[in-house]
Design a protein around this motif. Structure first.
Motif, mmCIF file in Angstrom:
data_model
loop_
_atom_site.group_PDB
_atom_site.id
_atom_site.type_symbol
_atom_site.label_atom_id
_atom_site.label_comp_id
_atom_site.label_asym_id
_atom_site.label_seq_id
_atom_site.Cartn_x
_atom_site.Cartn_y
_atom_site.Cartn_z
ATOM 1 N N LYS A 181 0.830 -1.211 0.000
ATOM 2 C CA LYS A 181 0.000 0.000 0.000
ATOM 3 C C LYS A 181 0.863 1.259 0.000
ATOM 4 C CE LYS A 181 -4.433 -1.189 2.038
ATOM 5 N NZ LYS A 181 -5.277 -0.950 3.221
ATOM 6 N N VAL A 182 0.564 2.146 -0.934
ATOM 7 C CA VAL A 182 1.323 3.376 -1.105
ATOM 8 C C VAL A 182 0.382 4.554 -0.916
ATOM 9 C CG1 VAL A 182 2.673 4.686 -2.759
ATOM 10 C CG2 VAL A 182 2.829 2.209 -2.764
ATOM 11 N N LEU A 183 0.768 5.506 -0.059
ATOM 12 C CA LEU A 183 -0.075 6.682 0.177
ATOM 13 C C LEU A 183 0.494 7.880 -0.578
ATOM 14 C CD1 LEU A 183 -1.702 7.842 3.470
ATOM 15 C CD2 LEU A 183 -0.264 9.460 2.228
ATOM 16 N N HIS A 184 -0.394 8.629 -1.215
ATOM 17 C CA HIS A 184 0.008 9.803 -1.999
ATOM 18 C C HIS A 184 -0.674 11.061 -1.458
ATOM 19 C CE1 HIS A 184 -0.813 11.987 -6.141
ATOM 20 N NE2 HIS A 184 0.033 12.659 -5.413
ATOM 21 N N THR A 185 0.165 12.034 -1.065
ATOM 22 C CA THR A 185 -0.353 13.358 -0.715
ATOM 23 C C THR A 185 0.622 14.391 -1.277
ATOM 24 O OG1 THR A 185 -1.175 14.771 1.084
ATOM 25 C CG2 THR A 185 0.753 13.442 1.585
ATOM 26 N N SER A 186 0.260 15.662 -1.190
ATOM 27 C CA SER A 186 1.149 16.718 -1.700
ATOM 28 C C SER A 186 0.677 18.070 -1.193
ATOM 29 C CB SER A 186 1.145 16.742 -3.235
ATOM 30 O OG SER A 186 -0.027 17.361 -3.709
ATOM 31 N N ASP A 187 1.462 19.092 -1.479
ATOM 32 C CA ASP A 187 1.062 20.479 -1.230
ATOM 33 C C ASP A 187 0.565 20.708 0.197
ATOM 34 O OD1 ASP A 187 1.078 21.975 -4.106
ATOM 35 O OD2 ASP A 187 0.581 19.849 -4.324
ATOM 36 N N GLU A 219 17.040 17.791 -5.488
ATOM 37 C CA GLU A 219 17.831 18.166 -6.665
ATOM 38 C C GLU A 219 17.847 17.043 -7.686
ATOM 39 O OE1 GLU A 219 21.779 20.123 -5.923
ATOM 40 O OE2 GLU A 219 21.088 19.772 -3.868
ATOM 41 N N TYR A 220 18.159 17.427 -8.918
ATOM 42 C CA TYR A 220 18.339 16.461 -9.993
ATOM 43 C C TYR A 220 19.830 16.351 -10.272
ATOM 44 C CZ TYR A 220 18.100 14.303 -14.620
ATOM 45 O OH TYR A 220 18.260 13.463 -15.683
ATOM 46 N N LYS A 221 20.342 15.109 -10.255
ATOM 47 C CA LYS A 221 21.780 14.927 -10.442
ATOM 48 C C LYS A 221 22.079 14.006 -11.623
ATOM 49 C CE LYS A 221 22.784 15.882 -5.610
ATOM 50 N NZ LYS A 221 22.846 15.285 -4.272
ATOM 51 N N GLY A 222 21.382 14.219 -12.706
ATOM 52 C CA GLY A 222 21.691 13.481 -13.930
ATOM 53 C C GLY A 222 20.824 12.251 -14.151
ATOM 54 N N ARG A 223 20.302 11.697 -13.079
ATOM 55 C CA ARG A 223 19.340 10.593 -13.153
ATOM 56 C C ARG A 223 18.257 10.867 -12.112
ATOM 57 N NH1 ARG A 223 21.648 9.212 -17.027
ATOM 58 N NH2 ARG A 223 22.547 7.211 -17.628
ATOM 59 N N ILE A 224 17.047 10.394 -12.404
ATOM 60 C CA ILE A 224 16.007 10.534 -11.392
ATOM 61 C C ILE A 224 16.380 9.637 -10.212
ATOM 62 C CG2 ILE A 224 13.561 10.263 -10.866
ATOM 63 C CD1 ILE A 224 12.892 10.652 -13.772
ATOM 64 N N THR A 225 16.305 10.154 -9.003
ATOM 65 C CA THR A 225 16.592 9.349 -7.817
ATOM 66 C C THR A 225 15.534 8.253 -7.695
ATOM 67 O OG1 THR A 225 17.518 11.280 -6.738
ATOM 68 C CG2 THR A 225 16.934 9.423 -5.316
ATOM 69 N N ARG A 226 16.008 7.003 -7.535
ATOM 70 C CA ARG A 226 15.071 5.884 -7.452
ATOM 71 C C ARG A 226 15.036 5.301 -6.054
ATOM 72 N NH1 ARG A 226 15.512 2.068 -12.776
ATOM 73 N NH2 ARG A 226 15.824 3.725 -14.303
ATOM 74 N N PHE A 227 13.918 4.688 -5.762
ATOM 75 C CA PHE A 227 13.777 3.981 -4.501
ATOM 76 C C PHE A 227 13.022 2.693 -4.790
ATOM 77 C CE2 PHE A 227 11.586 2.877 -0.607
ATOM 78 C CZ PHE A 227 12.639 2.910 0.294
ATOM 79 N N SER A 228 13.571 1.553 -4.313
ATOM 80 C CA SER A 228 12.922 0.259 -4.573
ATOM 81 C C SER A 228 12.335 -0.286 -3.296
ATOM 82 C CB SER A 228 13.949 -0.768 -5.061
ATOM 83 O OG SER A 228 14.513 -0.343 -6.266
ATOM 84 N N LYS A 229 11.140 -0.785 -3.407
ATOM 85 C CA LYS A 229 10.553 -1.498 -2.262
ATOM 86 C C LYS A 229 9.518 -2.477 -2.789
ATOM 87 C CE LYS A 229 8.439 -1.318 2.158
ATOM 88 N NZ LYS A 229 9.061 -1.651 3.403
ATOM 89 N N GLY A 230 9.569 -3.716 -2.312
ATOM 90 C CA GLY A 230 8.610 -4.733 -2.750
ATOM 91 C C GLY A 230 8.638 -4.862 -4.261
ATOM 92 N N ASN A 231 7.425 -4.855 -4.853
ATOM 93 C CA ASN A 231 7.353 -5.008 -6.307
ATOM 94 C C ASN A 231 7.417 -3.668 -7.041
ATOM 95 O OD1 ASN A 231 4.886 -4.064 -5.470
ATOM 96 N ND2 ASN A 231 3.654 -5.480 -6.702
ATOM 97 N N ALA A 232 7.668 -2.582 -6.298
ATOM 98 C CA ALA A 232 7.569 -1.251 -6.913
ATOM 99 C C ALA A 232 8.907 -0.517 -6.988
ATOM 100 C CB ALA A 232 6.554 -0.409 -6.156
ATOM 101 N N TYR A 275 -2.745 3.809 -3.175
ATOM 102 C CA TYR A 275 -2.582 2.990 -4.379
ATOM 103 C C TYR A 275 -2.042 1.640 -3.946
ATOM 104 C CZ TYR A 275 -0.651 1.399 -8.873
ATOM 105 O OH TYR A 275 -0.345 0.665 -9.994
ATOM 106 N N ASP A 276 -2.698 0.586 -4.442
ATOM 107 C CA ASP A 276 -2.270 -0.768 -4.108
ATOM 108 C C ASP A 276 -1.419 -1.295 -5.266
ATOM 109 O OD1 ASP A 276 -2.190 -3.621 -3.900
ATOM 110 O OD2 ASP A 276 -3.851 -3.511 -2.460
ATOM 111 N N THR A 277 -0.147 -1.591 -5.007
ATOM 112 C CA THR A 277 0.756 -1.984 -6.095
ATOM 113 C C THR A 277 0.484 -3.411 -6.576
ATOM 114 O OG1 THR A 277 2.465 -2.785 -4.595
ATOM 115 C CG2 THR A 277 2.612 -0.478 -5.266
ATOM 116 N N ASP A 278 -0.358 -4.147 -5.869
ATOM 117 C CA ASP A 278 -0.704 -5.504 -6.315
ATOM 118 C C ASP A 278 -1.953 -5.490 -7.202
ATOM 119 O OD1 ASP A 278 1.436 -6.778 -4.861
ATOM 120 O OD2 ASP A 278 0.315 -6.248 -3.058
#
Ligand SMILES: [Mn+2]
Length: 375
Positions: A2-8, A107-120, A249-252
């Motif tokens: 389960k992934v939670l999305h908020t902003s602003d 900041e952007y350093k030439g590649r988008i910073t990635r983060f891996s967890k589970g299937n996402a 958002y449910d990644t499954d």
């Protein structure tokens, strides 16, 4: 997962000079509650953590408390910079926070910073300007960037997206589906949103879910999994009909769900005659009143405030009344951002960079002199 999305979050924002700090504290605690109740695995905050690039002390304190509470949840936290955030200030302590499962990318350093967890696989793209790409592109590539759309295209071209993963993009930008523009509100500073420089949603097709920030009304762009979570609470009277919440958002199952959030103080607009309004129940809601008639009272604002202590805006709808200047008190105009903030935004818009310390000091000198002369 389960992934939670908020902003602003816009921590430190006020509404027509009324502090919203307690309202924000209340709503951030509710988000923590949702994270625990829903057993969220990853929290995404897509930019505009603070309202101002130089946040006030009490705003920093509230964000600090929120970070501590997040660190005590059993989840990973992903945060990107929005256009309101200062990259360096938001980045403070980020190397240390990494160890506490809180990952801040400004900041952007030439590649988008990635983060891996589970299937996402999470792609964390902070708010950037074309000049942030200069060091990473050929001269020819860099010269061909004339819009935000070109910029995002150039950034994504450098990524190899593994189709076997569930790919999630966090981004803080103005995104459109063809010629359909997102619905904006009064609380997105028009200095920033006003220059419509859209990114086409079609560029983002490779992502299973796109967690957008920047636009304050919750909405989807073309598909259910490409959306603005919207602000967790209302920040202007143009937003009274918004349904604020967080997205899960449910990644499954790849399905989304909205969890509504409930404010400490409701925000409402009342449009009625003076006598009708005076016969309504007393209320502590954050109010704008639009008067449909011309009461025979010398100070309607004072009378109404006895019933509605959080009346922030009184708007006469009859034309004759508007010209009589009876509405001393808070107005929309006095509620504008400080000259420092407005000029800082203008400067950034013109030059594509933030003011340096010397320039900020220079501006402060000018404004201080003006204020001294005016006082
Ligand atoms: Mn914003």
């Amino acid at each position: 997962m389960k992934v939670l999305h908020t902003s602003d979050l816009h921590i430190g924002r006020s509404l027509l000079e009324e502090s919203l700090l307690l309202d924000q504290e209340y709503i951030l605690k509710q988000i923590i509650r949702v994270i625990k109740d829903e057993a969220v695995d990853v929290v995404m905050i897509s930019g505009d953590i603070y309202d101002k690039s130089i946040p006030a002390a009490d705003a920093v304190r509230l964000f600090n408390d929120f970070l501590v509470a997040l660190s005590q949840c059993d989840c990973e936290v992903l945060i990107i910079r929005g256009n309101h955030d200062s990259a360096d200030r938001l980045n403070f302590g980020s190397d240390l926070f990494d160890r506490l499962n809180i990952h801040i990318v400004t900041e952007y350093k030439g590649r988008i910073t990635r983060f891996s967890k589970g299937n996402a696989e999470f792609y964390m793209l902070p708010f950037i300007k074309p000049f942030n790409l200069k060091d990473y592109l050929t001269e020819e590539e860099y010269a061909s960037i004339n819009s935000s759309n070109d910029m995002v295209k150039a950034v994504l071209r450098r990524e190899h997206i593994d189709k076997n993963r569930v790919n999630i993009l966090m981004m803080h930008r103005f995104v459109c589906k063809g010629d359909k523009y997102p619905e904006t509100s009064e609380s997105e500073s028009m200095l920033n949103v006003g220059t419509l420089d859209p990114v086409d949603a079609g560029l983002l097709d490779a992502f299973d879910y796109v967690a957008l920030g920047h636009i304050h009304k919750p909405q989807t762009i073309g598909r259910d999994t490409l959306r603005y979570s919207g602000t967790p609470m209302k920040y202007s009277f143009s937003e009274v009909n918004n349904h604020n919440g967080v997205v899960i958002y449910d990644t499954d199952t790849k399905k989304t769900e909205i969890i509504p959030l409930h404010p400490l103080r409701e925000m409402r607009v009342i449009r009625d005659t003076y006598s009708n309004i005076m016969s309504m129940d007393n209320s502590k809601d954050l109010l704008r009143i639009e008067l449909q008639d011309e009461p025979d009272v010398s100070t309607p604002l004072d009378e109404l405030k006895k019933k509605f202590p959080n009346l922030l805006s009184l708007v006469p709808l009859t034309r004759r009344y508007q010209s009589r200047g009876m509405f001393a008190g808070r107005t929309e105009i006095t509620a504008r951002d400080s000259p420092e903030t407005l000029f800082a935004e203008f400067f950034q818009l013109q030059t594509g960079r933030e003011m340096n310390d010397r320039e900020q000091a220079f501006l402060k000198g000018i404004l201080d002199n003006m204020r001294e002369e005016l006082s």
